[in-house]
Every structure is written in C-alpha cells, then in structure tokens.
Design an enzyme around this catalytic site. Structure first.
Site, mmCIF file in Angstrom:
data_model
loop_
_atom_site.group_PDB
_atom_site.id
_atom_site.type_symbol
_atom_site.label_atom_id
_atom_site.label_comp_id
_atom_site.label_asym_id
_atom_site.label_seq_id
_atom_site.Cartn_x
_atom_site.Cartn_y
_atom_site.Cartn_z
ATOM 1 N N THR A 15 -43.594 30.537 1.348
ATOM 2 C CA THR A 15 -42.747 30.737 0.170
ATOM 3 C C THR A 15 -43.184 31.962 -0.619
ATOM 4 O O THR A 15 -42.356 32.760 -1.077
ATOM 5 C CB THR A 15 -42.793 29.488 -0.732
ATOM 6 O OG1 THR A 15 -42.289 28.370 0.000
ATOM 7 C CG2 THR A 15 -41.961 29.686 -1.990
ATOM 8 N N CYS A 43 -43.159 16.891 6.378
ATOM 9 C CA CYS A 43 -42.767 15.539 5.946
ATOM 10 C C CYS A 43 -41.860 14.852 6.963
ATOM 11 O O CYS A 43 -41.670 13.636 6.916
ATOM 12 C CB CYS A 43 -42.063 15.600 4.592
ATOM 13 S SG CYS A 43 -43.125 16.201 3.259
ATOM 14 N N THR A 274 -57.593 32.765 -9.329
ATOM 15 C CA THR A 274 -58.958 32.256 -9.231
ATOM 16 C C THR A 274 -59.860 33.037 -10.180
ATOM 17 O O THR A 274 -59.394 33.884 -10.948
ATOM 18 C CB THR A 274 -59.478 32.388 -7.789
ATOM 19 O OG1 THR A 274 -59.644 33.776 -7.492
ATOM 20 C CG2 THR A 274 -58.520 31.750 -6.792
ATOM 21 N N PRO A 277 -59.920 38.135 -10.159
ATOM 22 C CA PRO A 277 -58.563 38.512 -10.597
ATOM 23 C C PRO A 277 -57.672 39.033 -9.483
ATOM 24 O O PRO A 277 -56.446 39.070 -9.643
ATOM 25 C CB PRO A 277 -58.830 39.598 -11.647
ATOM 26 C CG PRO A 277 -60.198 40.101 -11.371
ATOM 27 C CD PRO A 277 -60.961 38.941 -10.818
ATOM 28 N N TYR A 280 -55.405 34.955 -5.686
ATOM 29 C CA TYR A 280 -54.630 33.827 -6.193
ATOM 30 C C TYR A 280 -54.689 32.700 -5.156
ATOM 31 O O TYR A 280 -54.885 32.954 -3.961
ATOM 32 C CB TYR A 280 -53.182 34.226 -6.432
ATOM 33 C CG TYR A 280 -52.996 35.188 -7.596
ATOM 34 C CD1 TYR A 280 -52.395 34.765 -8.774
ATOM 35 C CD2 TYR A 280 -53.429 36.513 -7.523
ATOM 36 C CE1 TYR A 280 -52.215 35.643 -9.848
ATOM 37 C CE2 TYR A 280 -53.262 37.398 -8.579
ATOM 38 C CZ TYR A 280 -52.649 36.949 -9.743
ATOM 39 O OH TYR A 280 -52.477 37.808 -10.805
#
Length: 830
Positions: A15, A43, A274, A277, A280
């Site tokens: 995504t 799922c 995190t 910098p 992420y």
C-alpha cells in the site's frame, strides 16, 4: 529524485509503495519481499483450504509483474533484507534465487516486517504433518497435504480467530476436528460470557475442544500423530494446525538499533516515524499508543496496516503532515454459522488497565420480528460509570453483526459515549432492522443504568451470592421456569407481579431475571416504584447465565467414532442416522423469529394436535431452543429424533410419545417435596479427605445443586485464612493452635505423609496433572455458591476464633446444619 526502499510487501508495504507512486511519479521506489508474493489476501487463506474459495489466483491481489507494469515499482521478490546500516543509509540484501549478497542505498526507508507465528519448543513440533498458516506458501503446503493424504482427523492448537476459521474449514472438508486451547475460553478478545455462546455453538457442530489444556509433546506413530496434552490425554490425529499466536518480527530493526516498545513492537511516533527520522515503520510489527489507554500495543489486522501504508507515503512525500490516531482492534470472524465481532477494550482489558467501567448485555433480533427470517444476536457494551464514555463492545449473531460493530467502532474512535449510540440514525425497513436498532437499544439501556432507573448485576456476581442474603425472582412464565431456572429462585410472572407483591421479601436483595433482560427491567421498575430498594436486573437474563454456568468444553466426543470400509467417519450405529420414515405422519412448524419461550410454546401447541407416534419438524432461530427442546422432550415424555443447526436455524424432529397416566395428588405433592440439596460434615483435616470433600462439592455445584459443608473439630483447619490476624487466645487455644495445621496449604496426607514429603509429592503430582490445588478448590466452591458453615461448638473447644476463618464462611450450630440436611437427598460424613 528521492529514493525510497520498502522492506516487506502485503497490506502495509505494498500500500505504501502504491501510494508513493501516485504522489511522486519520478521517485525511485524499490520493494523487497523475501517471499514469492507481494500482495495477497491473507484473511482468505483458510477459506481456500476449505474449498469456499476455489481459485488460488483470486488470493493474489497483485503480482510482481502487475505491480511493475501499473506502478513502475522495482519489485524484488525472494530477496531478503538482512541488515540495515543507518549511518551509511543502505541495506544489505540476500538474493535467495542466486545466493548473492549486495547493498542498496536509500534516502528514506520503510520497514514492514510483519509478525511471525509462535512456535514453542515442544518435542516433535517439526513433524511433517504440523503446520502454521501465515502466508501463501503455508497455504500451499496445507492444501497439498490435504489433497495428497486425505486426512480424516485434525487438531487445531489455539482457538483465536485464525484457529477457529481453520477448524471450520477443516470440518467442511469432512474431518473430525479437535481444538486445544490453554485459556478457559476461545477468542481472547471476547469476555467469558460472550465466548460461552461460541462454545455452545461449536458443540452443535460436533467440534471437539479442550479448554485450559495445552500440548506437552507430539509423537509420530506410523501414519498418525499422537498429541499428548498436559492433562494426560492423548489425541490421535492425521494433521495439526498451530495457531498459538503471532509476535512482531523485529530482529532486523533491533539489530539496527531502532527503539522497541515494552511489548516488543517497533516504537513509532504519531507520523509512524521511528527514532531514526529517515526510517518509518508500519504493519503488524509496530507498537503505537492505544487510543483509550495510551499504552503501546500491537494490532495484527489488515485494515490498520492499509491505513498506515497510506499515511506513511503521505508523510514521506509531504513531510509529516498526517497523524496516525491508532487502532482500537475492531475485528470480526465467521465461526460456522455465527458471526463474532469486537471493538475496543474488553472487561478483562479494562481490569488489567485499572479502568473503572460498567457493562451491559442485551439480546434481540437482527430485524423486525414480524418480518420472516429474523435471527438472534447478543450485544455487550462497556462504558464509563459516570459520563458514559464508550470503551468497547462485543457482538455475536447471524445477521447484521458487521454493520452494528462498525457503527459502534466509529463512535468509539471519535471518543463518543453511550448517548451517541442513541443518536445514530440508521436505515430502517423491516427486512433490515427494527425501528430501534440494537445499537440504539444498547445506548438506551446504558442510560437507564447511569441514571439509576436500572441496577444491573452480572452472572459472576450472582454466582457468588449466598441464598440467605438474596431473593432470586424469575419473572418468566411457569413453563419457562420449568424448563430451566437458577437454583433457589421463585417464579412470579411479570404480568402477575403487581398482584403478588406480598410474596416478595422486602428485607432481602432482589435479583430479578427473565429470558434476556427485557421483562426483568419491567419487573424491576414495578418493584422499585412500590418501595423495594435493593432490586437488580440480571444482565443478559437467564440466556447469558445459562451459557456461562453450563459445561464449556466438549471433550472425548469422537471416542465412539469409527471409519467404515467406504473411508467415511461414522458415529454410533449407522442405523441410528435415519430420522424420518415415509409411513409416519409428519407436520412442519416454523417458529423462526420467535424469542424464548415462543418456540417451546408453539411446539407444545402443535404437538398436542398429533397422535402418539406421529412426528413434528420444527424450525427455530432462538439458540436456546437447541437445549430447551431436549429438556422439554425429557420432561413431557416425547422423543427427540434428531436436532441440527445450520446458518442460525435449528431444526428439530420430535415424535409424540404415548400419553402418561395422570399423577395423583399424593404423587404431585411427593414430587414437589423431594429434596435435591447435598450436605457434608467435614470432620477431618487430612489433605486427601479435604480434597475429596471439595471435588464432590464442586461437582454437585456444577450441576446446579445447593451444597452445604459443615466443618467441625479438625475440619475447621481447612477453612482458616492463609494470612490470619493476631487474636487473643487462652492457654489451651494457643496449644491447639500450635499443634494443628495453620491453613489448607499446610494439611497432611492421611497415609504415606512421610514427615511432610507425601503432601509435597501430592501437590507436585496435582500440579503436573493440572489438578486444582486445595486452595483453588476452596475458592471455586465459594465462587459457585457452596455454603460453608463452621461449627460454633467445635470452634470453642478447639480454640478457633471467627477472625481466623476465610471470608464467606458462616458460623452456626447443629440446628443450622440439620436445617440444611432436611433439604438434602445426599448427606456425607468425611
């Protein structure tokens, strides 16, 4: 041109990559995935195994090729990032296809490592027939095993959402399915009384399951696998699914020096950044403050991971402009015919966090009862006891569960209250809802509780109360009361209550209950407005109480199964399987949409029209009918031929029995006066005799019997407090005190005590066999309402002070005991 490197695909990483490309056409984007698939419907994996989803390709949302073509993302599958060098801003990659290792630089890094299945070091756990389910490769292995070996028995270890979905799908393949769960219930996000409904539904599907039990070892025995449980049981199976749980996969980021939260997840700020910098993180591996408690939690759900991917991409391109609010863990699962959903915090979680709360349970129908096809639901909400702030909800049913839990989750995420539930405007037409939707109804009931118009009491509190302190008032019809009731309750139908107020004691706490709580509320209002002060309505009514107080597990149901020459599994004798006979007159009755006692009343009316030997097929949507029809047949002399449940509809075939001769007035009086209670005189403080006393007492209590234990002389030592207060005693009292055991934990065996070694060996053996300790048995007895009376005369003689005895123990004399014995049909001296 900015260079983004993303570690991990599926919901979060894929995504983020897609959103980055839509925001920045010229960026260089590289997506590393150690597996073969970058985006798949994880799922849906259990339903592909079970055959509901027939085409494997439908599980693959995007392929590496389609991702490259549409989004111009450099997708590198079967390539695993093994190291992050933060100083050099580069990652080390191992190509699993070629075996080469190389470095790749980045400007910004996104880590989405996901979670890994828990696989404890149990002996034999690496057997070829033991599987975990986390990705498409796992799915392919399970599917191939099922196709190649045609297993007929399966054990699922762990009863979370995935475990139960796998149990259903393996059951659909025709296997005998056994579930093993360490906890006292399935589906940990649910509270116990809600999980109890799931337990009872699993029983109707002939699923075997063991609660409060775990696996000690797996042993290969030829073509089968032996699963040895901690309880000592041994299960023979053809395959095992491990669904014990997952944990954040954080080895890579931990070695890179990124900060982790106390729960082991990657710690991120409100921008999903995190402590570096330039890095992420998102998905199952991150830890973020919970919107209600503020404590760092993990959320193992696809919905939040997708949202996080979009937020991370926006913050990378637009420099931290979007904040993540956190997730309240809204989840839903299909468990055979049931839909089970939850959002926010459960009562267990609120207690752990030390948050004060109130809860309430309501039952109702999925849509207007007068429109055909209405099916029942159970809804529990939890909220602040003063301002009504919503904390969480759980819902179980057959239709419309998803839209209701979504409405509540929306209120919850917006920091709403029970008053917001009242104000929700829903789409109403008889096929879809009632004029007062269940969500509105939950809000109205909650307001009644907050304003004091209704005092609620739950099943746990009722089970701990003692008969002399309370009056249990069943306001259902006499027919309902006869089918099943809480032991010791009196029956005054709500519509007759105003005329019979004199029968209700004013000096006791009144616990009112009906089938589901609605008639109980009316009765409470009548009593409260007629001067009764201590009046409480049982939350969820008898329906919830019965679900929680009956046996929860479903052990050893396959002992009578056998495999015939056609390779199919049968139970009992094949001749028993045919419920119908063409020559027998049979009528069909539709009781769907009727709430208890409607289905049984309709059954009674219709079967009276039949002759002995004729049959009736009745369909009902009330889950309680599954048990009620069996009880009704036993009580009325009719024969239950078969009973089945499918998609929330229970179908029972009943054959009318011969008319029984009318009972004489003397027989009726005799039957009404037959005693049913159990009493025991506990004279000894030997550990083994004490154990026997409480095993019998708890067994009788579990069957709904009132049990009284009368402790006299040395038996008093069993019920002493562990931490006794200092009390003044005379010389003889002090001498007795030094010679006698201090409490139940210090009891000795009657034989082979060996200066205390025997009792220690017994305790160790009990622990190994998962037998409750004597202390736990005593507490269980108190919790189940077992009455414990300490003999006053013995206390005086033995020098035992009342302050030394456990809370909940009454003090009385021989007359008190004899009064209890008069009401008993069993009296033991131990």
């Amino acid at each position: 041109m900015t260079k983004y490197v993303i570690i991990g695909g599926v919901a979060g990483g894929a995504t983020a990559a897609a959103r980055l490309r839509r925001l920045d056409e010229h960026a260089e984007i590289i997506l590393f995935e150690r597996g073969q698939n970058i985006s798949y419907a994880n799922c849906g994996l259990p339903y592909y195994i079970g055959g509901t989803i027939t085409e494997r390709e439908k599980l693959l949302v995007q392929t590496p090729e389609s991702f490259r073509a549409r989004l111009n993302v450099d997708v590198r599958v079967l390539q695993e990032v093994t190291k992050i060098d933060r100083d050099a801003k580069q990652v080390e990659i191992q190509n699993h296809t070629t075996g080469e290792t190389y470095l790749e630089s980045y400007d910004k890094l996104v880590v989405s490592p996901g979670a890994e299945p828990v696989k404890p070091p149990i002996p034999g756990i690496n057997d070829h027939s033991i599987f975990t389910l986390r990705n498409v490769s796992d799915t392919d292995r399970i599917k191939s095993f099922c196709d190649d070996h045609q297993p007929r028995r399966a054990v699922v270890v762990g009863a979370g959402f995935i475990g139960l979905e796998m149990a259903e799908n393996l059951h659909q393949l025709g296997m005998n399915v056994t579930i093993v769960e360490m906890a006292s219930q399935v589906m940990a996000p649910l509270d116990y009384e809600m999980a109890a409904e799931v337990h009872q539904h699993l029983k109707t599907k002939q699923v075997e399951f063991y609660l409060k039990d775990g696996v000690n070892a797996f042993t290969r025995k030829g073509n089968s696998l032996s699963v040895q449980l901690q309880s000592g049981r041994e299960l023979e199976t053809d395959m095992v699914i491990l669904s014990i749980g997952v944990r954040p996969e954080t080895k890579l980021v931990r070695e890179a020096g990124l900060e982790l939260a106390e729960n082991g997840g990657i710690k991120v700020n409100e921008y999903l950044q995190t402590n570096d910098p330039n890095i992420y993180a998102l998905g199952d591996a991150i830890a973020f403050p919970h919107p209600i408690t503020g404590n760092y939690v993990n959320t193992y759900l696809a919905g939040p991971a997708n949202k996080q991917g979009r937020i991370v991409a926006d913050n990378l391109v637009m420099n931290n402009t979007r904040k993540y609010k956190g997730a309240i863990a809204t989840a839903i699962a299909k468990v055979f015919d049931l839909t089970v959903a939850s959002t926010g915090l459960s009562a267990k979680a609120l207690k752990r966090e030390g948050i004060d709360y109130v809860s309430n349970i309501i039952h109702g129908s999925s849509h207007a009862g007068y429109y055909p096809g209405a099916l029942p639901y159970t809804l529990k909400i939890l909220f602040h006891p003063e301002n009504g702030k919503l904390y969480g909800a759980q819902m179980i049913g057959y239709k419309g569960i998803d839209k209701r839990i979504d409405l509540i989750a929306t209120v919850l995420m917006n920091n709403g209250s029970i008053y917001d539930l009242q104000e929700i405007e829903h789409a109403y037409a008889p096929p879809y809802s009632s004029a007062k939707d269940p969500v509105n109804q939950a809000g109205y009931v909650a307001e009644n509780i907050l304003t004091g118009r209704l005092k609620n009491i739950n099943w746990v509190e009722v089970s701990k109360l003692h008969a002399p302190q309370i009056c249990l008032l069943d306001v259902r019809t006499p027919s309902e009361h006869q089918l099943g009731h809480i032991e010791g309750s009196i029956n005054v139908e709500v519509d007759q209550l105003r005329q019979r107020l004199s029968e209700i004691p004013r000096d006791k706490k009144i616990i009112v209950y009906c089938g589901v709580g609605i008639r109980g509320y009316f009765a409470c209002r009548i009593l409260m407005q007629n001067g009764f002060e201590e009046v409480y309505n049982l939350s969820g009514g008898y329906k919830t109480y019965e679900h929680t107080m009956c046996k929860q597990s479903n052990e050893d149901i396959f002992e009578s199964s056998y495999i015939a020459k056609d390779d199919h599994i049968y139970r009992g004798k094949p001749a028993e399987a045919a419920p119908f006979a063409e020559h027998i007159k049979t009528i069909e009755v539709d009781a769907c949409g009727l709430q208890c006692p409607g289905p049984v009343l309709k059954l009674k009316t219709e079967i009276e029209k039949l002759k002995a030997g004729e049959r009736l097929i009745q369909k009902a949507s009330d889950p309680g009918f599954m048990k009620d029809v069996q009880s009704w047949c036993n009580m009325t002399g009719n024969k239950l031929i078969s009973i089945d449940s499918k998609e929330g509809i229970i179908t029972a075939v009943i054959e009318k029995g011969a008319e029984a001769p009318a009972a004489t007035s003397n027989e009726k009086t005799l039957a009404a006066n037959l005693p049913t209670n159990k009493t025991m005189v506990v004279f000894s403080d030997d550990m083994d005799r004490a154990l026997a006393s409480f095993v019998i007492a708890n067994g009788a209590a579990s069957m709904g019997k009132q049990v009284t234990l009368f402790f006299t002389f040395w038996g008093l030592n069993i019920i002493k407090k562990t931490d006794k207060p200092k009390v003044d005693k005379d010389l003889m009292g002090k001498m007795f005190g030094k010679m006698m055991p201090e409490n139940a934990g210090k009891l000795k065996l009657s034989k082979m005590n060996m200066f205390g070694m025997g009792s220690l060996m017994m305790k160790k053996r009990m622990l190994a066999k998962r037998v409750d300790s004597i202390e736990d048995m005593i507490q269980t007895a108190l919790d189940n309402g077992v009455k414990m009376i300490a003999c006053q005369m013995s206390m005086d003689v033995m020098g035992v002070n009342a302050d030394e005895l456990m809370d909940g123990v009454e003090i009385g004399g021989v007359a008190t005991y004899l009064e209890e014995a008069e009401q008993a049909n069993l009296n033991l001296f131990i």
